[in-house]
Design a protein around this motif. Sequence first.
Motif, PDB file in Angstrom:
ATOM      1  N   SER A  12       0.915  -1.263  -0.005  1.00  0.00           N
ATOM      2  CA  SER A  12      -0.086   0.016   0.044  1.00  0.00           C
ATOM      3  C   SER A  12       0.883   1.235   0.139  1.00  0.00           C
ATOM      4  N   THR A  13       0.682   2.431  -0.805  1.00  0.00           N
ATOM      5  CA  THR A  13       1.099   3.406  -0.615  1.00  0.00           C
ATOM      6  C   THR A  13       0.660   4.300   0.225  1.00  0.00           C
ATOM      7  N   ILE A  14       1.578   4.796   1.300  1.00  0.00           N
ATOM      8  CA  ILE A  14       1.168   5.454   2.575  1.00  0.00           C
ATOM      9  C   ILE A  14       1.953   6.665   2.650  1.00  0.00           C
ATOM     10  N   ASN A  15       1.517   7.714   2.836  1.00  0.00           N
ATOM     11  CA  ASN A  15       2.356   8.961   2.999  1.00  0.00           C
ATOM     12  C   ASN A  15       3.006   9.219   4.239  1.00  0.00           C
ATOM     13  N   SER A  16       3.885   8.339   4.691  1.00  0.00           N
ATOM     14  CA  SER A  16       4.706   8.523   5.801  1.00  0.00           C
ATOM     15  C   SER A  16       6.018   7.850   5.593  1.00  0.00           C
ATOM     16  N   PRO A  17       7.071   8.363   6.092  1.00  0.00           N
ATOM     17  CA  PRO A  17       8.297   7.959   5.636  1.00  0.00           C
ATOM     18  C   PRO A  17       8.712   6.607   6.330  1.00  0.00           C
TER      19      PRO A  17
ATOM     20  N   TYR B  21     -12.511  19.546   6.432  1.00  0.00           N
ATOM     21  CA  TYR B  21     -12.248  19.189   4.882  1.00  0.00           C
ATOM     22  C   TYR B  21     -12.222  17.767   4.836  1.00  0.00           C
ATOM     23  N   ARG B  22     -12.731  16.827   5.646  1.00  0.00           N
ATOM     24  CA  ARG B  22     -12.197  15.475   5.776  1.00  0.00           C
ATOM     25  C   ARG B  22     -13.685  14.524   5.722  1.00  0.00           C
ATOM     26  N   LYS B  23     -13.692  13.693   4.957  1.00  0.00           N
ATOM     27  CA  LYS B  23     -14.987  12.649   4.949  1.00  0.00           C
ATOM     28  C   LYS B  23     -14.742  11.651   6.145  1.00  0.00           C
ATOM     29  N   LEU B  24     -15.766  11.295   6.803  1.00  0.00           N
ATOM     30  CA  LEU B  24     -15.754  10.266   7.382  1.00  0.00           C
ATOM     31  C   LEU B  24     -16.196   8.898   6.796  1.00  0.00           C
ATOM     32  N   ALA B  46      -7.719  10.136   5.112  1.00  0.00           N
ATOM     33  CA  ALA B  46      -6.795  10.921   4.834  1.00  0.00           C
ATOM     34  C   ALA B  46      -6.221  10.924   3.458  1.00  0.00           C
ATOM     35  N   ILE B  47      -6.900  10.200   2.541  1.00  0.00           N
ATOM     36  CA  ILE B  47      -6.175   9.888   1.119  1.00  0.00           C
ATOM     37  C   ILE B  47      -7.174  10.042  -0.091  1.00  0.00           C
ATOM     38  N   PRO B  74      -9.170  15.186  17.959  1.00  0.00           N
ATOM     39  CA  PRO B  74      -9.893  14.181  18.463  1.00  0.00           C
ATOM     40  C   PRO B  74     -10.177  13.240  17.625  1.00  0.00           C
ATOM     41  N   ILE B  75      -9.321  12.374  17.017  1.00  0.00           N
ATOM     42  CA  ILE B  75      -9.723  11.369  15.995  1.00  0.00           C
ATOM     43  C   ILE B  75      -8.770  10.061  16.436  1.00  0.00           C
ATOM     44  N   ARG B  76      -9.332   8.827  16.082  1.00  0.00           N
ATOM     45  CA  ARG B  76      -8.453   7.657  16.361  1.00  0.00           C
ATOM     46  C   ARG B  76      -8.511   6.776  14.977  1.00  0.00           C
ATOM     47  N   ALA B  77      -9.227   6.668  14.325  1.00  0.00           N
ATOM     48  CA  ALA B  77      -9.103   5.565  13.119  1.00  0.00           C
ATOM     49  C   ALA B  77      -9.012   6.576  11.900  1.00  0.00           C
ATOM     50  N   VAL B  78      -8.003   6.200  11.141  1.00  0.00           N
ATOM     51  CA  VAL B  78      -7.652   6.867   9.894  1.00  0.00           C
ATOM     52  C   VAL B  78      -7.519   5.770   8.677  1.00  0.00           C
ATOM     53  N   VAL B  79      -7.951   6.324   7.420  1.00  0.00           N
ATOM     54  CA  VAL B  79      -7.792   5.487   6.225  1.00  0.00           C
ATOM     55  C   VAL B  79      -6.495   6.203   5.729  1.00  0.00           C
ATOM     56  N   VAL B  80      -5.226   5.159   5.798  1.00  0.00           N
ATOM     57  CA  VAL B  80      -3.941   5.732   5.561  1.00  0.00           C
ATOM     58  C   VAL B  80      -3.546   5.358   3.935  1.00  0.00           C
ATOM     59  N   GLY B  81      -4.015   4.483   3.353  1.00  0.00           N
ATOM     60  CA  GLY B  81      -3.584   4.002   2.204  1.00  0.00           C
ATOM     61  C   GLY B  81      -4.472   3.191   1.568  1.00  0.00           C
TER      62      GLY B  81
END
Lengths: 98, 98, 98, 98, 98
Positions: A12-17, B21-24, B46-47, B74-81
């Motif tokens: 997966s391409t993830i934007n974190s080094p 400016y972010r979707k859930l 996030a992507i 105040p967030i915990r779960a994020v879509v990162v890739g």
Amino acid sequence: MKVGRVVGTVVSTINSPVFDYRKLLLCDLLGPDGEATGGYTIAVDAIDAGAGEMVLIIDEGNGARQIVGQDPAPIRAVVVGVVDEMTVDGAAVIAPGT
Amino acid sequence: MKVGRVVGTVVSTINSPVFDYRKLLLCDLLGPDGEATGGYTIAVDAIDAGAGEMVLIIDEGNGARQIVGQDPAPIRAVVVGVVDEMTVDGAAVIAPGT
Amino acid sequence: MKVGRVVGTVVSTINSPVFDYRKLLLCDLLGPDGEATGGYTIAVDAIDAGAGEMVLIIDEGNGARQIVGQDPAPIRAVVVGVVDEMTVDGAAVIAPGT
Amino acid sequence: MKVGRVVGTVVSTINSPVFDYRKLLLCDLLGPDGEATGGYTIAVDAIDAGAGEMVLIIDEGNGARQIVGQDPAPIRAVVVGVVDEMTVDGAAVIAPGT
Amino acid sequence: MKVGRVVGTVVSTINSPVFDYRKLLLCDLLGPDGEATGGYTIAVDAIDAGAGEMVLIIDEGNGARQIVGQDPAPIRAVVVGVVDEMTVDGAAVIAPGT
């Protein structure tokens, strides 16, 4: 911590080094009998583990960042070691050299 | 981390700029076979992921704040890739370009 | 984050100022179909939510403290917003104005 | 915190000094009746516990680091004490000296 | 947070001053109907709760340390209040004075 078996990889391409030079391992979680419990996790590889290996997984953000030596880093589960031996009630569930 | 499939969205007015400016995204959680496990989570996007996409989700507060680049938040779960490929026991469960 | 429905309140004298002017809401947790899953949580009300409302709940200590604007504060789960709309596979599970 | 019974050990080479002189204990988790629940955890030994002993386990990273007196340290679950006595509804589930 | 009923105590010698003058309470976790769910936790007593009492339990390390006023302290779950009243769908599940 949990014991798992490396069964696959995730790309997966993830934007974190922190993810640039590290594999994401898909690990089946194992019970005390060494058998898969049905659960799994995806963990950052900190030890260059291979497919089929029994590994120790820590699933806590601050500890994960310390193991990889990068803080901040958006990670939580990390493969921290190969399990050389696991003994339950005096019997080897995972024996050295297997 | 977990692999999920984006199946929906949640709209809610929350008094914190990290949500402006972010979707859930409502994501079904997937097992190592790529099938839904029955669980789900609601994660900050996030992507700019789209419906039906296979995604990686990190569920840890400090890592989540680092990915979105806002702390406090105040967030915990994020879509990162987006998951480009997932291989289990040598076979592609999620293949590139699918 | 999880979606829940406010079904009740809990009254308890707790020796911490963060609870002085805030209700404790008992919330059924809902699945992606909008139905109760059988789980529940007790969350601090940050938005003056009412009985029966569909709400978003964040369950992480640091995020919770940021939402209420008090740190330190011994809280973990907070109702952060009313769910205005939830869409799954293109269909509205929770529709605006309901 | 949870009560567990030490049933085994795990040997793994982990690249972090916190593990150099500490055992990893495999512990069955016990219910309020003192019987195994089916769950388990692998915890760092902070008290030199022995096989078969009933122990208290804390499963939180910051607390774990404080108990072992090393921060940073990539750990989360720690055996913090031997259970001398556990009483439920006035009856001893675990009695002193057993 | 969760609602629980104090059903017992755990005695253990733990090498940390936060435990010196505080009881460890074994608490059955209760559902929204006020009945035991089958789960339990062992929590540090911050309010001198008695056997049989309905209590609120917070299970988060940083919040726990704030309630007891000691940081660092290797604790996670704390009994923070007696539940005076719990109302679900307009009906009292736990009534004042009971």
